[in-house]
Design a protein around this motif. Structure first.
Motif, PDB file in Angstrom:
ATOM      1  N   ARG A 283      41.865  50.547  43.626  1.00 14.00           N
ATOM      2  CA  ARG A 283      40.607  51.161  44.148  1.00 14.00           C
ATOM      3  C   ARG A 283      41.115  52.623  44.769  1.00 14.00           C
ATOM      4  NH1 ARG A 283      39.378  46.871  46.611  1.00 14.00           N
ATOM      5  NH2 ARG A 283      40.576  47.306  48.572  1.00 14.00           N
TER       6      ARG A 283
ATOM      7  N   HIS B 179      47.407  45.186  43.470  1.00 12.19           N
ATOM      8  CA  HIS B 179      46.749  45.761  42.365  1.00 12.19           C
ATOM      9  C   HIS B 179      45.463  46.265  42.745  1.00 12.19           C
ATOM     10  CE1 HIS B 179      45.696  46.896  38.234  1.00 12.19           C
ATOM     11  NE2 HIS B 179      44.614  46.275  38.449  1.00 12.19           N
ATOM     12  N   GLU B 180      44.774  45.373  42.980  1.00  8.72           N
ATOM     13  CA  GLU B 180      42.994  45.702  43.341  1.00  8.72           C
ATOM     14  C   GLU B 180      43.096  46.986  44.355  1.00  8.72           C
ATOM     15  OE1 GLU B 180      38.881  43.586  44.880  1.00  8.72           O
ATOM     16  OE2 GLU B 180      40.787  42.165  44.281  1.00  8.72           O
TER      17      GLU B 180
ATOM     18  N   THR C 117      39.643  45.460  31.502  1.00  5.44           N
ATOM     19  CA  THR C 117      39.353  45.068  32.998  1.00  5.44           C
ATOM     20  C   THR C 117      39.762  46.290  33.746  1.00  5.44           C
ATOM     21  OG1 THR C 117      40.033  42.701  32.659  1.00  5.44           O
ATOM     22  CG2 THR C 117      40.373  43.545  34.826  1.00  5.44           C
TER      23      THR C 117
ATOM     24  N   THR D 213      34.594  51.746  40.767  1.00  2.51           N
ATOM     25  CA  THR D 213      35.055  52.464  41.830  1.00  2.51           C
ATOM     26  C   THR D 213      34.618  53.952  41.967  1.00  2.51           C
ATOM     27  OG1 THR D 213      37.415  52.480  41.004  1.00  2.51           O
ATOM     28  CG2 THR D 213      36.907  50.722  42.613  1.00  2.51           C
TER      29      THR D 213
ATOM     30  N   ALA E  44      37.273  48.562  36.570  1.00  6.08           N
ATOM     31  CA  ALA E  44      37.512  48.475  37.670  1.00  6.08           C
ATOM     32  C   ALA E  44      37.440  50.065  38.249  1.00  6.08           C
ATOM     33  CB  ALA E  44      38.863  48.051  38.018  1.00  6.08           C
TER      34      ALA E  44
END
Length: 291
Positions: free
Chosen positions: A85, A80-81, A108, A116, A112
């Motif tokens: 990104r 996911h992260e 959240t 980014t 994010a």
């Protein structure tokens, strides 16, 4: 006058991120929007390669007037992260996030994207797929101005409800209605879930019609063959456009003459009918402009 914020989202087609030919073919398809998929359509050992391919495609500007989004892997996954990104850097029209269950998760995701450096035009499309999401749909929809679209995940919802897939979708209607109420209460677009049997054209069109009658803005699709009936069902018909113009003309004529009562074809016309007529014309014009 067309509402400049109105974007047709009648047909929203999932395209497998691991398939380069599919991503190229999507440039020729008559879909209002595309979801370039990094989740279900991609095997675990192909995730990184698909991420690079999808983000490059989204950043290419090669999809014309089609709205381009990227579906990342879920918040609880190892991918996911990195997905989020890379997608943020690609700057698509939207980022589709599976299984959003709370307003806190929306916050959240929003943080994010800001961290980014995602462009302001990149919105959040939250997938509503679980019983807990249905019960908190209004909180999810209202959590962020950046959240623009709710996407129904009817396959996962049916799984969690232990429900059967039956014509008319009676087991799912409670959840669908809750999400629709949340979308309308918060001014968000809402997309119906997919129809799994690509060989059942009659059943698919019936479900499109049900979705439109319920109030969905469009439907998510899994095959290009579903595009034509979906676009047709979710677009105002020629008769609807003509009737809308008739209602608006009669209302404006009555107002100019100082008359408080307006009738069209024997029916009393109120402001709500005029508002609906203006929405129909705005959608019809937006579809024509996209084409």
């Amino acid at each position: 006058m067309t509402d400049e914020t109105l974007r047709p989202r009648r047909s929203v087609l999932y395209m497998p991120g691991a398939n380069e030919r599919a991503l190229e073919k999507a440039k020729t398809l008559d879909a209002d929007a595309l979801i370039l998929d990094l989740e279900d359509a991609v095997a675990p050992d192909s995730k990184e390669e698909a991420r690079e391919r999808v983000c490059s495609a989204a950043a290419s500007g090669g999809y014309g007037s089609r709205e381009v989004t990227i579906r990342v892997n879920g918040l609880d996954t190892e991918w996911h992260e990195a997905d989020l990104r890379a997608a943020a850097e690609a700057g698509p029209d939207g980022i589709v996030v599976p299984k959003v269950n709370s307003a806190a998760e929306v916050h959240t995701i929003e943080r994010a994207l800001e961290f980014t450096g995602a462009p302001d035009r990149t919105t959040i499309w939250a997938m509503i797929e679980t019983p807990v999401a249905m019960l908190h749909a209004e909180e999810i929809a209202a959590a962020s101005a950046r959240l623009d679209v709710l996407v129904m995940g009817t396959n996962d919802l049916a799984k969690e409800l232990h429900a059967e897939f039956v014509p008319g979708r009676t087991p799912l209607l409670g959840g669908l209605s809750l999400a629709l109420l949340a979308a309308r209460a918060t001014g968000k677009t809402i997309l119906d879930g997919v129809y799994n049997d690509v060989s059942d054209a009659e059943g698919f069109e019936a479900e499109c019609l049900q979705g439109r009658q319920m109030g969905f803005d469009g439907k998510t699709l899994i095959h290009p063959g579903q595009l034509e009936p979906c676009n047709r069902v979710f677009a105002p018909s020629a008769d609807e456009v003509a009737q809308a113009r008739k209602i608006i003309d009669a209302f404006e004529e009555a107002r100019a003459e100082g008359r408080g009562v307006v009738t069209v074809d024997g029916r009393m016309i109120e402001n709500l009918h005029v508002d609906n007529a203006r929405r129909i014309l705005a959608l019809s014009e937006a579809i024509t402009t996209r084409q």
